[in-house]
Design an enzyme around this catalytic site. Sequence first.
Site, PDB file in Angstrom:
ATOM      1  N   CYS A  96      -3.691  -2.766   4.420  1.00 39.01           N
ATOM      2  CA  CYS A  96      -2.890  -3.888   5.148  1.00 39.01           C
ATOM      3  C   CYS A  96      -3.230  -5.262   4.669  1.00 39.01           C
ATOM      4  O   CYS A  96      -2.686  -6.313   5.027  1.00 39.01           O
ATOM      5  CB  CYS A  96      -2.514  -3.735   6.635  1.00 39.01           C
ATOM      6  SG  CYS A  96      -2.045  -2.497   7.002  1.00 39.01           S
ATOM      7  N   GLU A 141       0.563  -1.243   0.046  1.00 43.43           N
ATOM      8  CA  GLU A 141      -0.018  -0.040  -0.094  1.00 43.43           C
ATOM      9  C   GLU A 141       0.897   1.245  -0.100  1.00 43.43           C
ATOM     10  O   GLU A 141       0.294   2.458   0.209  1.00 43.43           O
ATOM     11  CB  GLU A 141      -1.114   0.137   1.159  1.00 43.43           C
ATOM     12  CG  GLU A 141      -0.297  -0.049   2.454  1.00 43.43           C
ATOM     13  CD  GLU A 141      -1.223   0.103   3.527  1.00 43.43           C
ATOM     14  OE1 GLU A 141      -1.396  -1.011   4.529  1.00 43.43           O
ATOM     15  OE2 GLU A 141      -1.873   1.190   3.900  1.00 43.43           O
ATOM     16  N   HIS A 172      -3.410  -9.176  12.359  1.00 41.27           N
ATOM     17  CA  HIS A 172      -2.551  -7.912  11.991  1.00 41.27           C
ATOM     18  C   HIS A 172      -2.079  -6.856  12.992  1.00 41.27           C
ATOM     19  O   HIS A 172      -3.106  -6.538  13.994  1.00 41.27           O
ATOM     20  CB  HIS A 172      -3.517  -6.972  10.900  1.00 41.27           C
ATOM     21  CG  HIS A 172      -2.792  -5.646  10.491  1.00 41.27           C
ATOM     22  ND1 HIS A 172      -1.699  -5.680  10.203  1.00 41.27           N
ATOM     23  CD2 HIS A 172      -3.574  -4.508  10.807  1.00 41.27           C
ATOM     24  CE1 HIS A 172      -1.533  -3.999   9.943  1.00 41.27           C
ATOM     25  NE2 HIS A 172      -2.524  -3.624  10.223  1.00 41.27           N
TER      26      HIS A 172
END
Length: 391
Positions: A115, A83, A237
């Site tokens: 992400c 990203e 994450h």
Amino acid sequence: MSNGATVGIHDLSFATTEFVLPHTALAEYNGTPVGKYHTGIGQRSMSVPAADEDIVTLGASAAAPIVARHGTDGIRTLVFATESSIDQAKAAGVYVHSLLGLPSATRVVELKQACYGATAALQFALGLIHRDPTQKVLVVASDVSKYELDSPGEATQGAAAVAMLVTADPALVRIEDPSGLFTADVMDFWRPNYRDAALVDGQESIGAYLQAVQGTWKDYAEQGGRPLEDFGAFCYHQPFTKMAYKAHRHLLNSAGHDTDEAAVERALGRTTGYNAVIGNSYTASVYLGLAALLDDAEDLDGQAVGFLSYGSGSVAEFFAGTVVPGYREHLRTEAHREAVERRQPIGHDRYRELHEWGFPTDGGDHPTPAGTTGPFRLAGIAGHKRIYEKR
Ligand code: HMG
């Protein structure tokens, strides 16, 4: 499963930057009690790229040991997730393909959804291998996370790349069906094309992540996934490591389970080691969590691991993997620790300089100041073209 093949992660390798800024230096500069960083968000330091490092050099550095170990035979696809893209048209993976000397008979593409992108890349890879189990897919997730100087997000920056070789009969982790999926159109974090640094509404982003955790788990359960008790560990994450704890407690609560702190620590503690010292590596973050878990001393043979991938904006996915018996023989624990330990600590002034550094946009010849001691470097830009070098 189609073709009767088990598919998953056969090899995993990560790379991070030349420099590191300890959170003690950031706290000293901005007057924040360091406990807010060390305990409140669970971060000790963040990786800072040299001027001649970027997502390509990090991605190539992560992937080179995989190509050195397995060769290029069977690799017909390279999916590059990021990203913090360096070009609006050309996939960063094409530079990596060239730096690694992959065969011309390869498809290369770049994927983006904050992400979450690396998990999309992994799922696409699994689909390709189900179609033809003789093929291998190289997934590279590489990012430089950047927020404005002196903003609340600043303490959650970082940079790293993870490369994974995805194959049939994998040596590390078999990835299972089903997946739990969740998408919601929220503006918690975004980066318009004209900006280097991301925009974020911090508290909104935490709420959006938690909503996504609940949504993916609900779908995962409805799709006939495993019960929570099956899992020995969870890789979340980790924009900052305490976020994984918030997310897991929320998952347990929303599924009607107790949030026993010892059990939460047991499920997550082994996944945070690399993220706590590297910082937010965006697409790579979940898989740095997996690297930390596998590199941990405890034997995980046959254990089920839950993966929760979240990308702002937002898309999330929950899926399960099983650690393959004998996986320990295929790890890169020493190289991973070396990648973290070799970083040179820098002071706050140098960090700010590097944060603000950028190429002029006039199309002239602009060599990059030498900084990295890694195997690949961004030598400069000339005529708007990026020039990479291999040592
Ligand atoms: P903030 O608002 O400055 O911090 O920024 P805070 O006031 O919320 O404090 C953070 C924690 O430290 C709190 O703990 C405080 O109590 C504690 P909590 O209540 O949350 O458990 N604290 C202390 N603890 C010990 N000693 C002290 C002390 N002082 C306070 N002295 C924030 C925090 C994370 C919002 C900010 O850093 C930020 O905006 N970061 C960027 C956004 C982000 O990381 N969001 C996470 C979810 S979204 C996501 O994961 C996607 C993302 O990776 C992007 C993508 O998908 O591409 C970001």
